[in-house]
Each structure stands twice: as C-alpha cells, then as structure tokens.
Write a protein that holds these residues in place. Structure first.
Motif, mmCIF file in Angstrom:
data_model
loop_
_atom_site.group_PDB
_atom_site.id
_atom_site.type_symbol
_atom_site.label_atom_id
_atom_site.label_comp_id
_atom_site.label_asym_id
_atom_site.label_seq_id
_atom_site.Cartn_x
_atom_site.Cartn_y
_atom_site.Cartn_z
ATOM 1 N N VAL A 1 -11.888 14.232 28.938
ATOM 2 C CA VAL A 1 -10.665 14.513 29.732
ATOM 3 C C VAL A 1 -10.917 15.488 30.672
ATOM 4 O O VAL A 1 -11.572 16.443 30.448
ATOM 5 N N ASP A 2 -10.514 15.329 31.916
ATOM 6 C CA ASP A 2 -10.456 16.491 33.145
ATOM 7 C C ASP A 2 -10.178 17.857 32.478
ATOM 8 O O ASP A 2 -9.176 17.886 31.566
ATOM 9 N N ARG A 3 -11.028 18.684 32.733
ATOM 10 C CA ARG A 3 -10.729 19.961 32.389
ATOM 11 C C ARG A 3 -9.319 20.412 33.254
ATOM 12 O O ARG A 3 -9.132 20.146 34.205
ATOM 13 N N GLY A 4 -8.677 21.375 32.452
ATOM 14 C CA GLY A 4 -7.415 21.921 32.644
ATOM 15 C C GLY A 4 -5.947 21.005 32.646
ATOM 16 O O GLY A 4 -5.030 21.022 33.066
ATOM 17 N N MET B 1 -13.844 7.785 17.828
ATOM 18 C CA MET B 1 -13.068 7.922 18.833
ATOM 19 C C MET B 1 -13.580 8.458 20.154
ATOM 20 O O MET B 1 -14.323 9.415 20.225
ATOM 21 N N THR B 2 -12.956 7.830 21.317
ATOM 22 C CA THR B 2 -13.124 8.512 22.777
ATOM 23 C C THR B 2 -11.909 8.659 23.291
ATOM 24 O O THR B 2 -11.244 7.696 23.344
ATOM 25 N N LEU B 3 -11.599 9.918 23.813
ATOM 26 C CA LEU B 3 -10.164 10.183 24.331
ATOM 27 C C LEU B 3 -10.663 10.456 25.824
ATOM 28 O O LEU B 3 -11.208 11.212 25.953
ATOM 29 N N SER B 4 -9.927 9.507 26.772
ATOM 30 C CA SER B 4 -10.288 9.878 27.913
ATOM 31 C C SER B 4 -9.190 9.783 29.178
ATOM 32 O O SER B 4 -8.075 9.119 28.724
ATOM 33 N N GLY B 5 -9.352 10.409 30.202
ATOM 34 C CA GLY B 5 -8.323 10.329 31.329
ATOM 35 C C GLY B 5 -8.601 11.375 32.185
ATOM 36 O O GLY B 5 -9.259 12.362 31.867
ATOM 37 N N LYS B 6 -8.158 11.092 33.352
ATOM 38 C CA LYS B 6 -8.083 11.958 34.381
ATOM 39 C C LYS B 6 -6.883 12.540 34.994
ATOM 40 O O LYS B 6 -5.852 11.681 34.786
ATOM 41 N N ILE B 7 -6.769 13.574 35.386
ATOM 42 C CA ILE B 7 -5.378 14.058 35.901
ATOM 43 C C ILE B 7 -4.857 13.228 36.956
ATOM 44 O O ILE B 7 -5.305 12.939 37.806
ATOM 45 N N GLY B 8 -3.486 12.896 36.647
ATOM 46 C CA GLY B 8 -2.936 12.025 37.547
ATOM 47 C C GLY B 8 -3.104 10.459 37.213
ATOM 48 O O GLY B 8 -2.218 9.581 37.891
ATOM 49 N N ASN C 1 -16.081 -4.068 16.434
ATOM 50 C CA ASN C 1 -14.552 -3.667 16.133
ATOM 51 C C ASN C 1 -14.193 -2.677 17.012
ATOM 52 O O ASN C 1 -13.865 -1.645 16.478
ATOM 53 N N ALA C 2 -14.035 -2.884 18.229
ATOM 54 C CA ALA C 2 -13.692 -1.660 19.167
ATOM 55 C C ALA C 2 -12.368 -2.107 19.725
ATOM 56 O O ALA C 2 -12.272 -3.270 20.249
ATOM 57 N N VAL C 3 -11.544 -1.077 19.867
ATOM 58 C CA VAL C 3 -10.111 -1.125 20.492
ATOM 59 C C VAL C 3 -9.842 -0.181 21.539
ATOM 60 O O VAL C 3 -10.475 0.972 21.070
ATOM 61 N N GLU C 4 -8.951 -0.301 22.267
ATOM 62 C CA GLU C 4 -8.499 0.617 23.323
ATOM 63 C C GLU C 4 -7.160 0.536 23.352
ATOM 64 O O GLU C 4 -6.419 -0.535 23.782
ATOM 65 N N VAL C 5 -6.284 1.787 23.551
ATOM 66 C CA VAL C 5 -5.038 1.815 23.644
ATOM 67 C C VAL C 5 -4.798 2.809 24.856
ATOM 68 O O VAL C 5 -5.525 3.711 25.048
ATOM 69 N N GLU C 6 -3.753 2.607 25.871
ATOM 70 C CA GLU C 6 -3.394 3.424 26.716
ATOM 71 C C GLU C 6 -1.929 4.101 26.528
ATOM 72 O O GLU C 6 -1.069 3.135 26.011
ATOM 73 N N ALA C 7 -1.934 5.205 26.584
ATOM 74 C CA ALA C 7 -0.438 6.052 26.602
ATOM 75 C C ALA C 7 0.365 5.676 27.833
ATOM 76 O O ALA C 7 0.038 5.667 28.961
ATOM 77 N N ASP C 8 1.586 5.736 27.427
ATOM 78 C CA ASP C 8 2.787 5.520 28.530
ATOM 79 C C ASP C 8 2.950 7.003 28.990
ATOM 80 O O ASP C 8 4.005 7.439 28.851
ATOM 81 N N PHE C 9 2.066 7.737 29.729
ATOM 82 C CA PHE C 9 2.065 9.036 29.894
ATOM 83 C C PHE C 9 0.951 9.362 30.992
ATOM 84 O O PHE C 9 -0.213 8.660 30.915
ATOM 85 N N THR C 10 1.313 10.062 32.165
ATOM 86 C CA THR C 10 0.403 10.460 33.195
ATOM 87 C C THR C 10 -0.178 11.837 32.877
ATOM 88 O O THR C 10 0.557 12.844 32.677
ATOM 89 N N LEU C 11 -1.445 11.757 32.816
ATOM 90 C CA LEU C 11 -2.160 13.344 32.440
ATOM 91 C C LEU C 11 -1.690 14.223 33.539
ATOM 92 O O LEU C 11 -2.019 14.087 34.721
ATOM 93 N N GLU C 12 -1.247 15.235 32.929
ATOM 94 C CA GLU C 12 -1.025 16.411 34.034
ATOM 95 C C GLU C 12 -1.866 17.682 33.797
ATOM 96 O O GLU C 12 -2.419 17.738 32.769
ATOM 97 N N GLU C 13 -1.718 18.376 34.870
ATOM 98 C CA GLU C 13 -2.245 19.659 34.794
ATOM 99 C C GLU C 13 -1.668 20.677 33.916
ATOM 100 O O GLU C 13 -0.483 20.716 33.595
ATOM 101 N N ALA C 14 -2.508 21.343 33.359
ATOM 102 C CA ALA C 14 -1.719 22.602 32.208
ATOM 103 C C ALA C 14 -1.581 23.711 33.280
ATOM 104 O O ALA C 14 -1.936 24.058 34.197
ATOM 105 N N ARG C 15 -0.255 24.393 32.762
ATOM 106 C CA ARG C 15 0.279 25.480 33.443
ATOM 107 C C ARG C 15 -0.627 26.629 33.303
ATOM 108 O O ARG C 15 -0.919 27.328 34.365
#
Length: 863
Positions: free
Chosen positions: A501-504, A432-439, A452-466
């Motif tokens: 995934v972006d740090r933070g 598995m590879t989990l990827s994304g940039k903030i925003g 047999n490779a698949v990819e899905v995308e979340a209905d979610f925008t990556l945010e910064e952690a508090r």
C-alpha cells in the motif's frame, strides 16, 4: 508389486455425530465416513438430515478432508425402485464417494451419475485380486478389503490390481466375515446386512464336545474378538501401497476419534510414538489390542474369551488388599515405560476382575501413588497403591485379581479440547497481500495453495492519512496485521502478510475487517468447488425399467454354455417341472439318495475329503454332480478351484466373487449361492450376466421381499433352499483351536475339528453346530433348521422351479427320510402340512420358519 511410487496413505476416520467430525478433522484425518440419512450399516448412530450432510461435507471440504457416505447395506426390490429421486438428491450434496455393499445399488448410482465415485464396502467380502478386479467392471473406484487378510495377502492383491485398496487398521473386529454374518438375524431378529447388528457374537456361549459339556476352557465368550490396532504394521502397509487406512467406530465417542486420529497421524508423519500416545487408545475403549489378522492367524491371541466388553488398560494384579486401599503389581508395559509411564489419575474408573469366578467390580479412584513393600529387592515389580472412597468395600477385592483402568475423565477433557478449544484447532496457513494506491481501490488477495487464490476489492477509495510519517505507516501495518489475522472463527490462520500500500495511506479498521470476511468467504467457496455431476433420477428409472423389461422378455435367461453345447438353464427348466438339488457334506450321505426323485447332488466336503470317487458315484446314481466352492477366496487359495477345473463337474455352486471371476470362462455351468447377497433385480441382472444360470437370493429377504423380487425377475433363474441349517457366521477364526487346543493356527491345532463333534449352547438354551471347511474356516450352523415349505405353492406360481435341500451332519438313513419327505411335498404327493409335521419329527431341535417368515421391522428406540 505394481511399480508405483510409495504413497502416504489416506487416514480415514468414522463419524457418527457432528462432534466426531470435528474431532477427526482437527486431529489429522484425511477423510471421514458417515451414514446416509436413513441408510447406513450402523443403525444405532445419529441419523443425519440432508441439511446436516450438506453442512458436514462443506465443513470437511473447507478443511481439506474428503467425505464418504456409507450406504453399505443390502437394498430390497421395492426400495430399489423408490431410490432414484433419493439418490439424485443425496448425490447433489456432493460427497467425495459412496461406500456400497449392494451390487444393484452401485449400478443404480452409476446410472444416475456416471462420474460419482463409489467404493466397494468390506461387506462385499472381497479377499482376493480376482474378486476385486471383477467388481471393478461395475465401476467401483476402490475396494475395502476383508479384515481377515494378512499383510502378505494384501500385498499379493495390490500387486494384481490397479484399483485403490482400503484396509481397516483400528477398532472392533468382527468374528465373521463381513457380509457373511447372519448371527444377529438368526439369534436376535436383526440383520447385520441391514445395519442392525445385535452383536450376538459378544454373548457368552457354552461348548459341548461329543455330547458332553467341555469345561476345560476359560473361553466363555468364545466368539468375542479383541480390538484391532495396526500401528506396528503401518510401515508395511505403506510399503505395499495401500491407499486408505480405515478406522472403525461410528458408535464410539468424539474423544475416541480424536485419540485414534492423533496417534495414527503422528505415526504416518514418522514421529515416534510413546506410552502417552497409546494411553487413550486403551483407556477410552479397548477389549485388548491386537494386530488382528495382519500377522496371519493366531486363534489364541485373537479372542481373549474371558470377557466381551470394554476393559481398558491393564494396570496389573492385586498383591495386597487393605481397608480403604489396594496395592497392585504394575504390568510391565507401565513399569518399563519410565518417565512416560501412564499412571491412573484421581477420578479414573478402576475395574477389578476374576474372570474364572465371574467377579467384576469397579469404582472411582481417589488417589494413587507408586510404592513398595517392606524388604523389597532389586528387580521386584513396581507397586501402585490405589485409594478409594469410603463407599467402596475393599473386602470384595482378593489377591490375584486383574486390574484395569477403563475410564479417565481427565484424559477425555484434554482430548475434548483438541476440537473445542479455538487455540488448539487445526488451521490451514494462508498468505495475504493487501495492495492499493492512493486514489485507487484497495484489494486483498488470499491463497492457501496457488490453485486456491482469491482476490476481493473494497468499495473504498484509498485516501491519504491526515497525519503522515513513519509512525502513521507503522500504525497502518499494525492495524492491518491485527485485523487481517483475526481468523479464529475460520479454518485458517495467517502465515504471512505482504502489505503493498502507498506510504501515507489511511485505511479504516472496518474496511479491513470487511475485506477479510469477503476474502475468506470467497476462499471457502473456492475450496468447496466440486466437479459437475448432473445426477439424473430419470436416468436411474430408465435403467431399472430396462432390467425389468429384459427379464420379462426372457433376454436375461440365456444361461451359460454347458459342456455339451446346450445351456444349463435351458436343459433343466424346459419342462417347468421342479428341479431338486441336494447338498451333501460327507460322502457317506450320497448312497442314501439312490432311487429318490431328485436331479442334482452338490458336494461340499471338509478338508482332506476326496471328490473323485464321489463325483462318479453321483453320476452312476443318475444325478448331475456338482461341486460347491468355498465361501471365501483369498490369495494362494485357488487350488480348490483348480480341483473343480480338473474334475469338470456337471456344474459348480459359486459362493464368492473371486471364484466367479475364475470359473466364469471355464465352460462349467455355474449356479450362484446366497452368499453372493443378491437382494434386488439389478444385482440379479449383473450376477447372471457373469455366467450364472440360476442364483439363490440373499437370506436377508423375508417372503414379502422375495416375492417383490420375483415380480421383476425371471423366476426360472431363481433357486431357493427349502430346507437347511442356516449359517449364522463364517469365520477365519477357529473356535475349535481356541477352545480345545493351544494351537495358534494349522497345523499346530492338530486338525482337532476332524476328531470331534462340537455344539455351541447359546444364551437362550439352544444348541448350534460348529463345522470347519477345507480352508479351516468355521461356520456356526443354527441347530434348528429352517423350512420354506409353506412358500412352495406361491413359489411355483411365481415360476420358481429350482429347489435345494441342504444336509449337514445327518447319517445316511436320516438323509434319505428328509429328502423323501421334501420331494414328495414338491411333487404334490403329500400335503405341505403333513410334510412340515414329518420333517419336524426328524429334527433333533425342531424345525424353524426362519427369516423368510419374519415380517417385523426392528426399530431403534434410542431416541
């Protein structure tokens, strides 16, 4: 041998229930086979619904396991005409292949769906490369070979064909060649070729030699074979290049399937086996394990003769019996196993038996421990003390009794965990590879293999952690590992997780779970993708209509060219008068036919009997002289066919597909026998197209099914035997050698079959004739012959004018009387009723109407 790289053969397991599927998949099977709803050769297994089949195919395919649907039965004409819609529906479920016995059914599947893979069942009795290559032209992708072949013979077939080959490696052996057994039908009214085998071969029989009962044998269960275990032969089968290794057992338990799968998977993975691997193979179900025919004929080893049911693992023999406990001398296979020795456990089933006296006693074990007798010497066998509950009367047990371990609840519990305990289930490793940039979007890609490779995308925008920092990043990684590895309800396990995934960044656990579920669903869909087949019932109906129209127009009646340039079918049928053939089994019967109103004589002689003089004798009597091929053709056995080619008889009676392949271009007119198992117009059409002038239908048809067939074929191309001793089974195993000698094979047997007349008494008190053929194979002929005289008027109306009368052991005078009665009836000189009465008088054990008049349908009442 074909110059191919050595392959690791497919391990193919039987499935009779959903649990058996899970047991096979989770213990190393590469493929499984199970019955088509309402159609399979194991009538007592669970009948799956279409939804069951769809779900099972999907489950197997997700796990990388192929599925074969067994439809390996003969199909009658009315059924064939109704099958196109059914087949379109079942093909739409996307099985990897069908296992087929019936030639007509195979052709219909090909018409409905040209790209559907089909395998020729062992019921097709394919035992030579010539037979295998002949059915290849129908469109078969694989041949399941007859079980009676040695490793050497399998190698010879593999070297002469490019068709995939499948070989049985474990489970029950049939005493008869599959597809050539009418024992169940004749003795129990249930056809093995229709999935309803009554296992009549497992019953006790008594032997009569030259009219007197033979008691100098322990072989009461004369035809009950031991079970097959080919583990010692796997390296040779792999070296040959066998494509698939098949296990028998759709009526066995899921635990049995698990045990066999594990042992053979381990062996194929080159992991040495020990006593612990063999233990469940013997304890769960075994009638004694043997390599069957893979090492060649061994008639003494193949059949034990003293029992026919499950006995399990041999423990040893009773050496002492006391109140409440029994001491046995352990079998060397256990005592020599050292720390791997498999001792019985409390609760196991223990069987004590004295086969000679017919004594068999069983009980549950209370306790067991290794012990020794006072004053034991070095080298004395190890002893085992068995203790039982108070309800078991040990006074029944005598010194010398054989002891077996035939049940083990503890062993079954352990095996059951392999397909029910989530911690032990076989799983496919995924990356598995989990990827994304903030925003930006969060993505999860998953693959088990690059294709047999698949990819899905979340209905979610990556945010910064508090709360930023190393602890937050570490917490995110731990959360992702935890949520994305939660695959226990799937076919997968997480092998490696790459987080890009972006740090933070902040990701809720719910989002990770949703991503994982979506990705796994998509991967499941990817793994279950199947080729486009587009099955068409209409194409199937068109195919059947074309066959029907061809027969009605006479286009299928051209026949094969005879030596004189005419066609054999035409020369014998132009007058529409009855054409009568008589089959003789020894030369002394020929002279009795002089002056009788018959047309042809078929020679079917035993080993060593010359044909030359008999051939000329028949011609001198004014009859066409024919020679019958053997019912089986194996590698190295073409000398018999070469004799036919050398003598060039007026015609040949063809009994197997290998012989048909060899003789069809010879110019010798050919007729086809019942052993070719033609049961419908589509199989008739193909077999006739291979050069046969006439063809005898399978003996699985009753009169209703026979006349259904005649509505859609040319009756002039059908031959029917009006009188014969029905062949119950045809076997590579020699009961003569097993019971009357100590010989393992020819010539050790001294050709005992030529020196005595042997009859077999069955459980109903009826006697049957045992005969050998020119290759030492045995046929058990039903003692009460079958007469089809009652059907004669309807057969003539349907256009049938080829009739056969088969003799067996009759003397010349009896042959003449029988043939005279039948020819007079056929010519209308005496009534059918008078002929039946007179024919019955000639028979030692009376006359039977046989399967032709059996209109009953066997119903399985297990539910």
């Amino acid at each position: 041998m074909n110059s191919i790289a050595q392959i690791t053969p497919e391990l193919l397991l039987p499935v009779g229930t959903r649990e058996m599927l899970e047991a096979a998949v989770n213990n190393g099977a590469d493929a499984v086979y199970f019955g088509v709803p309402h159609w399979n050769a194991r009538g007592r297994t669970e009948d799956f619904t279409f939804d069951d089949v769809r779900d099972m195919i999907r489950y197997a395919r997700i796990h990388g396991v192929r599925t074969f649907l067994a439809m390996n039965v003969l199909v009658f004409e009315r059924e064939l005409q109704e099958l196109p819609e059914f087949l379109e529906k079942i093909i739409s479920l996307e099985p990897d292949a069908f296992i087929i016995q019936d030639i007509g059914l195979a052709r219909l599947i090909r018409a409905i769906c040209p790209n559907q893979e089909i395998h020729a069942s062992t019921q097709m009795t394919l035992a030579s490369a010539e037979g295998v290559n002949l059915v290849k032209s129908i469109g078969f992708n694989r041949a399941v070979l007859a079980r009676e072949l040695s490793v050497k013979e399998i190698a010879a077939i593999k070297a002469a064909t490019d068709l995939e080959l499948e070989v049985f490696i474990h489970g029950a052996l049939c005493v008869s060649y599959s597809g050539q057994c009418l024992t169940s039908e004749n003795f129990g009214g249930r056809s093995a070729n229709r999935g309803q085998c009554a296992q009549s071969c497992r019953l006790p029989y008594r032997i009569f030699v030259d009219g007197k009962e033979f008691r100098d044998t322990d072989a009461q269960y004369l035809f009950s074979t031991r079970d097959l275990c080919a583990l010692p032969k796997l390296p040779e089968l792999e070296e040959i290049g066998v494509n698939s290794l098949k296990v028998e057992g759709r009526l066995k338990s899921p635990e049995y399937v698990a045990a066999v799968s594990r042992a053979y998977r381990k062996a194929l993975n080159r992991i040495p086996l020990d006593a612990k691997d063999m233990e469940p193979l013997e304890v769960l179900f075994s009638r004694g394990l043997t390599t069957g025919w893979l090492d060649g004929d061994n008639h003494q080893e193949l059949v034990n003769g003293t029992f026919s049911n499950h006995h399990g693992m041999v423990l040893g023999q009773v050496v002492k019996a006391d109140r409440g406990q029994i001491i046995i001398g352990l079998d060397s296979a256990i005592s020599d196993a050292g720390e791997n020795a498999c001792y019985p456990q409390p609760g196991d089933g223990i069987l004590f038996e004295n086969a000679a006296l017919g004594v068999s006693i069983g009980s549950r074990l209370y306790a067991a421990q290794v012990t020794h007798l006072p004053h034991a010497k070095r080298g004395d066998p190890k002893l085992l003390k068995l203790e039982f509950g108070r309800d078991f009367d040990t006074r029944q047990i005598a010194v010398g009794m054989q002891v077996y371990r035939n049940d083990s609840p503890a062993l079954e519990r352990e095996l059951r965990k392999t397909f029910t305990d989530r911690e032990q289930l076989a799983r496919l490793p995924v990356h598995m590879t989990l990827s994304g940039k903030i925003g930006g979007p969060l993505k999860l890609s998953v693959y088990d293999t690059p294709k047999n490779a698949v990819e899905v995308e979340a209905d979610f925008t990556l945010e910064e952690a508090r709360n930023k920092g190393n602890d937050a990043d570490k917490a995110l990684r731990e959360l992702a590992q935890k949520e994305l590895s939660g695959l226990s309800a799937t076919a997968y396990q997480l092998k490696h997780l790459d987080i890009q995934v972006d740090r933070g960044a902040f990701i809720p656990g719910k989002i990770l779970r949703t991503l994982r579920q979506a990705a796994i669903e998509k991967l499941d869909e990817k793994r279950t993708e199947w080729k486009v087949l587009n099955p068409s019932a209409e194409a199937g109906k068109k195919f059947l209509n074309e066959i029907r129209d061809k027969f009605k127009s006479g286009a299928a009646s051209s026949g094969a060219p005879a030596a004189n340039g005419t066609t054999f079918a035409k020369t014998v049928s132009d007058s529409k008068r009855p054409i009568i053939s008589v089959l003789v089994r020894n030369p002394d019967q020929i002279a009795a036919l002089k002056g009788l109103d018959i047309d042809r004589v078929i020679m079917d002689f035993d080993w060593g009997v010359k044909y030359d003089e008999s051939l000329q004798q028949i011609r001198d009597l004014g009859f066409a002289a024919g020679m019958a091929t053997l019912r089986i053709h194996k590698p190295g056995e073409s000398h018999y066919l070469k004799n036919i080619l050398r003598l060039c008889p007026d015609f040949a009676l063809v009994r197997n597909l290998g012989a048909l392949s060899i003789l069809k271009e010879s110019g010798i007119p050919l007729t086809g026998d019942y052993s070719l198992n033609a049961a419908n117009s589509a199989s008739y059409d193909w077999l006739l197209s291979q050069g046969l002038t006439t063809l005898h239908p399978s003996w699985d048809l009753n009169s209703t099914q026979l006349f259904d067939l005649l509505e859609n074929i040319d009756g002039e191309r059908l031959e029917l035997t009006l009188h014969q001793y029905m062949p119950a089974f045809h076997s590579e195993y020699c009961a003569f050698a097993r019971a009357l000698t100590t010989g393992r094979r020819f010539p050790e047997c001294g050709k005992i079959c030529t020196k005595h007349k042997v009859e077999i008494l069955d459980h109903k008190g009826e006697r049957h004739f045992l005969q050998s053929d020119a290759e030492c194979r045995n046929t058990l002929f039903v003692g009460k012959p079958q007469s089809a005289l009652k059907l004669l008027p309807r057969l003539r109306t349907a256009g049938v004018n080829h009739f056969r009368l088969e003799m067996l052991t009759e003397d010349a005078e009896t042959v003449r009387r029988k043939v005279l009665i039948y020819t007079q009836a056929i010519q209308g000189k005496i009534s059918i009723e008078d002929a039946i009465r007179e024919a019955g008088i000639q028979e030692k054990y009376g006359l039977s109407e046989g399967q032709l008049f059996n209109e009953s349908t066997w119903q399985d009442r297990k539910k």
